[in-house]
Design an enzyme around this catalytic site. Sequence first.
Site, PDB file in Angstrom:
ATOM      1  N   GLN A  29       0.870  -1.274  -0.140  1.00 18.93           N
ATOM      2  CA  GLN A  29      -0.090  -0.208  -0.079  1.00 18.93           C
ATOM      3  C   GLN A  29       0.971   1.416   0.192  1.00 18.93           C
ATOM      4  O   GLN A  29       0.348   2.331  -0.838  1.00 18.93           O
ATOM      5  CB  GLN A  29      -0.856   0.095   1.423  1.00 18.93           C
ATOM      6  N   SER A  52      16.315   0.766   6.010  1.00 17.82           N
ATOM      7  CA  SER A  52      15.270   0.091   5.273  1.00 17.82           C
ATOM      8  C   SER A  52      15.687  -0.224   3.988  1.00 17.82           C
ATOM      9  O   SER A  52      15.953   0.434   3.284  1.00 17.82           O
ATOM     10  CB  SER A  52      14.015   0.794   5.153  1.00 17.82           C
ATOM     11  N   SER A  54      13.706  -0.411   1.719  1.00 24.06           N
ATOM     12  CA  SER A  54      12.711   0.274   0.463  1.00 24.06           C
ATOM     13  C   SER A  54      13.101   1.703   0.290  1.00 24.06           C
ATOM     14  O   SER A  54      12.677   2.356  -0.464  1.00 24.06           O
ATOM     15  CB  SER A  54      11.298   0.509   1.201  1.00 24.06           C
ATOM     16  N   ASP A  84       0.244  -4.317  10.021  1.00 25.98           N
ATOM     17  CA  ASP A  84      -0.725  -4.045  11.174  1.00 25.98           C
ATOM     18  C   ASP A  84      -0.334  -4.468  12.391  1.00 25.98           C
ATOM     19  O   ASP A  84      -0.372  -3.680  13.254  1.00 25.98           O
ATOM     20  CB  ASP A  84      -2.131  -4.825  11.021  1.00 25.98           C
ATOM     21  N   GLN A  87       2.253  -1.811  13.865  1.00 30.31           N
ATOM     22  CA  GLN A  87       1.661  -0.332  13.921  1.00 30.31           C
ATOM     23  C   GLN A  87       1.740   0.112  15.418  1.00 30.31           C
ATOM     24  O   GLN A  87       2.143   1.345  15.586  1.00 30.31           O
ATOM     25  CB  GLN A  87       0.286  -0.437  13.418  1.00 30.31           C
ATOM     26  N   HIS A 109      -6.410   0.319   7.204  1.00 31.27           N
ATOM     27  CA  HIS A 109      -7.353  -0.644   7.506  1.00 31.27           C
ATOM     28  C   HIS A 109      -7.424  -0.363   9.135  1.00 31.27           C
ATOM     29  O   HIS A 109      -6.662   0.033   9.661  1.00 31.27           O
ATOM     30  CB  HIS A 109      -6.573  -1.976   7.442  1.00 31.27           C
ATOM     31  N   GLU A 228      -7.629 -27.315 -14.427  1.00 31.43           N
ATOM     32  CA  GLU A 228      -9.301 -27.452 -14.176  1.00 31.43           C
ATOM     33  C   GLU A 228      -9.573 -26.609 -12.831  1.00 31.43           C
ATOM     34  O   GLU A 228     -10.334 -25.674 -12.996  1.00 31.43           O
ATOM     35  CB  GLU A 228      -9.568 -28.850 -13.746  1.00 31.43           C
TER      36      GLU A 228
HETATM   37  P1  NAD Z   1       3.447  -4.324   3.560  1.00 30.81           P
HETATM   38  O1  NAD Z   1       3.794  -5.779   4.318  1.00 30.81           O
HETATM   39  O2  NAD Z   1       3.477  -4.674   2.231  1.00 30.81           O
HETATM   40  O3  NAD Z   1       4.765  -3.221   3.838  1.00 30.81           O
HETATM   41  C1  NAD Z   1       5.046  -2.771   4.989  1.00 30.81           C
HETATM   42  C2  NAD Z   1       6.142  -1.698   4.911  1.00 30.81           C
HETATM   43  O4  NAD Z   1       6.413  -1.267   6.181  1.00 30.81           O
HETATM   44  C3  NAD Z   1       7.384  -2.302   4.294  1.00 30.81           C
HETATM   45  O5  NAD Z   1       7.449  -2.218   3.047  1.00 30.81           O
HETATM   46  C4  NAD Z   1       8.330  -1.492   5.054  1.00 30.81           C
HETATM   47  O6  NAD Z   1       8.349  -0.349   4.425  1.00 30.81           O
HETATM   48  C5  NAD Z   1       7.704  -1.081   6.177  1.00 30.81           C
HETATM   49  N1  NAD Z   1       8.276  -1.717   7.576  1.00 30.81           N
HETATM   50  C6  NAD Z   1       8.294  -3.228   7.653  1.00 30.81           C
HETATM   51  N2  NAD Z   1       8.670  -3.372   8.807  1.00 30.81           N
HETATM   52  C7  NAD Z   1       8.979  -2.222   9.286  1.00 30.81           C
HETATM   53  C8  NAD Z   1       9.379  -1.874  10.922  1.00 30.81           C
HETATM   54  N3  NAD Z   1       9.703  -2.975  11.701  1.00 30.81           N
HETATM   55  N4  NAD Z   1       9.347  -0.346  11.160  1.00 30.81           N
HETATM   56  C9  NAD Z   1       8.823   0.473  10.454  1.00 30.81           C
HETATM   57  N5  NAD Z   1       8.561  -0.056   9.103  1.00 30.81           N
HETATM   58  C10 NAD Z   1       8.497  -1.205   8.741  1.00 30.81           C
HETATM   59  O7  NAD Z   1       2.341  -3.866   4.278  1.00 30.81           O
HETATM   60  P2  NAD Z   1       0.669  -3.682   3.634  1.00 30.81           P
HETATM   61  O8  NAD Z   1       0.242  -4.981   3.064  1.00 30.81           O
HETATM   62  O9  NAD Z   1       1.032  -2.515   2.546  1.00 30.81           O
HETATM   63  O10 NAD Z   1      -0.290  -2.980   4.662  1.00 30.81           O
HETATM   64  C11 NAD Z   1      -0.003  -1.966   5.093  1.00 30.81           C
HETATM   65  C12 NAD Z   1      -1.204  -1.544   5.676  1.00 30.81           C
HETATM   66  O11 NAD Z   1      -2.407  -1.394   4.556  1.00 30.81           O
HETATM   67  C13 NAD Z   1      -1.829  -2.517   6.787  1.00 30.81           C
HETATM   68  O12 NAD Z   1      -2.841  -1.810   7.472  1.00 30.81           O
HETATM   69  C14 NAD Z   1      -2.921  -3.223   5.707  1.00 30.81           C
HETATM   70  O13 NAD Z   1      -4.058  -3.895   6.561  1.00 30.81           O
HETATM   71  C15 NAD Z   1      -3.502  -2.260   4.835  1.00 30.81           C
HETATM   72  N6  NAD Z   1      -3.854  -2.769   3.472  1.00 30.81           N
HETATM   73  C16 NAD Z   1      -3.099  -3.378   2.981  1.00 30.81           C
HETATM   74  C17 NAD Z   1      -3.568  -3.891   1.555  1.00 30.81           C
HETATM   75  C18 NAD Z   1      -2.704  -4.766   0.610  1.00 30.81           C
HETATM   76  O14 NAD Z   1      -2.914  -4.578  -0.545  1.00 30.81           O
HETATM   77  N7  NAD Z   1      -1.561  -5.446   1.165  1.00 30.81           N
HETATM   78  C19 NAD Z   1      -4.873  -3.632   0.970  1.00 30.81           C
HETATM   79  C20 NAD Z   1      -5.618  -3.038   1.938  1.00 30.81           C
HETATM   80  C21 NAD Z   1      -5.202  -2.396   3.194  1.00 30.81           C
HETATM   81 MG    MG Z   2      -7.118  -7.054   4.727  1.00 25.86          MG
HETATM   82 MG    MG Z   3     -15.156 -27.483 -18.734  1.00 28.06          MG
END
Ligand code: NAD
Ligand code: MG
Ligand code: MG
Length: 330
Positions: A29, A52, A54, A84, A87, A109, A228
């Site tokens: 995200q 990081s 990233s 999550d 956080q 979320h 399938e």
């Molecule tokens: P992710 O796991 O893809 O990314 C998390 C990022 O957080 C990492 O890339 C890094 O930059 C950072 N990070 C990781 N560990 C860390 C630490 N210890 N300290 C500080 N930063 C750190 O996460 P995500 O799936 O994008 O989820 C982020 C939020 O978005 C969540 O609340 C999730 O529920 C929500 N969400 C995600 C999606 C999805 O497509 N994955 C969809 C809807 C909502």
């Molecule tokens: Mg979810």
């Molecule tokens: Mg068929």
Amino acid sequence: MAVTIYYEEDCNPQIIQDKKIAVIGYGSQGHAHALNLKDSGCDVRVGLREGSASWAKAEEAGLKVMPIEDAAEEADLIMVLVPDELQPKVYEEQIAPHLHAGDTLAFAHGFNIHYGYITPPEDVDVIMCAPKGPGHIVRRQYTEGSGVPDLVCVAQDASGTAWDTALSYAWGVGGARSGIIKATFKEETEEDLFGEQAVLCGGLVELVKAGFETLVEAGYPPELAYFECYHEMKMIVDLMYESGIHFMNYSISNTAEYGEYYAGPKVINEQSRQAMREILARIQDGSFAEEFVADCNNGHAWLIEQREAINDHEIEKTGAKIREMFTWVK
Ligand code: NAD
Ligand code: MG
Ligand code: MG
């Protein structure tokens, strides 16, 4: 319609363009929000841990990157997009000390706000902008000129303008191009968890796996079982997504449609529905959240064990081989 849907004409872009935004985290995200907001003319900085992986990626994408504390201090809207389970700690140690009266704290979320793992001070707005799709699709659709729909929610409206901010933020990530749905943190959190557990991820993977295993156990070649029960899934889902179940039914044979009505309710039966109700109840009473957080605190032991099991499953090995052979999938 029981829900309120907003479109571009309901959003004021100026609000989000006038704010200093910090996107904390650059994962699925995080990269999508940061890049879409930047392309929407917003002032974005990405907050990351020092060291990081990233950091360089975000800089290469043309974004300003700084330590989480500095990003939170500079910004008046802080979008928390680290996983999550991390956080609460990141919030407590690196964000809360830099939250000032009038700031906006934002999430994609509702988990930590809804279950009470994060309690922001009363003088900040607490909003959510939750794209209803994976981050990479949120970015891809934005660059293609469309957008993934967002849920927007307000948990705390200290300023009296939190809804306007939430709508403007959703405009910035591209959600207004398809539609922004108004919801509550409770609705978003519980429905999102239920959907991913019972249907989208849990239900789907188990359904595909059970079908594959049934055919393989009966002596059919795994490659055919894969085609399938797994490969064709996307085509069927695409038809449903684009034009409805009736159109999917129109496109398949009468034989297949007859089989659908005959076999579907035998597979997803009263026992499966009862299991779904129990899954929802555990989400609503907070026991799922407790169980998930306990496993996180235990180094994700259960999660990792399950992940290794599916990675090792014959269906994954068959899929990898087939995707290698049939280049159109790439
Ligand atoms: P992710 O796991 O893809 O990314 C998390 C990022 O957080 C990492 O890339 C890094 O930059 C950072 N990070 C990781 N560990 C860390 C630490 N210890 N300290 C500080 N930063 C750190 O996460 P995500 O799936 O994008 O989820 C982020 C939020 O978005 C969540 O609340 C999730 O529920 C929500 N969400 C995600 C999606 C999805 O497509 N994955 C969809 C809807 C909502
Ligand atoms: Mg979810
Ligand atoms: Mg068929």
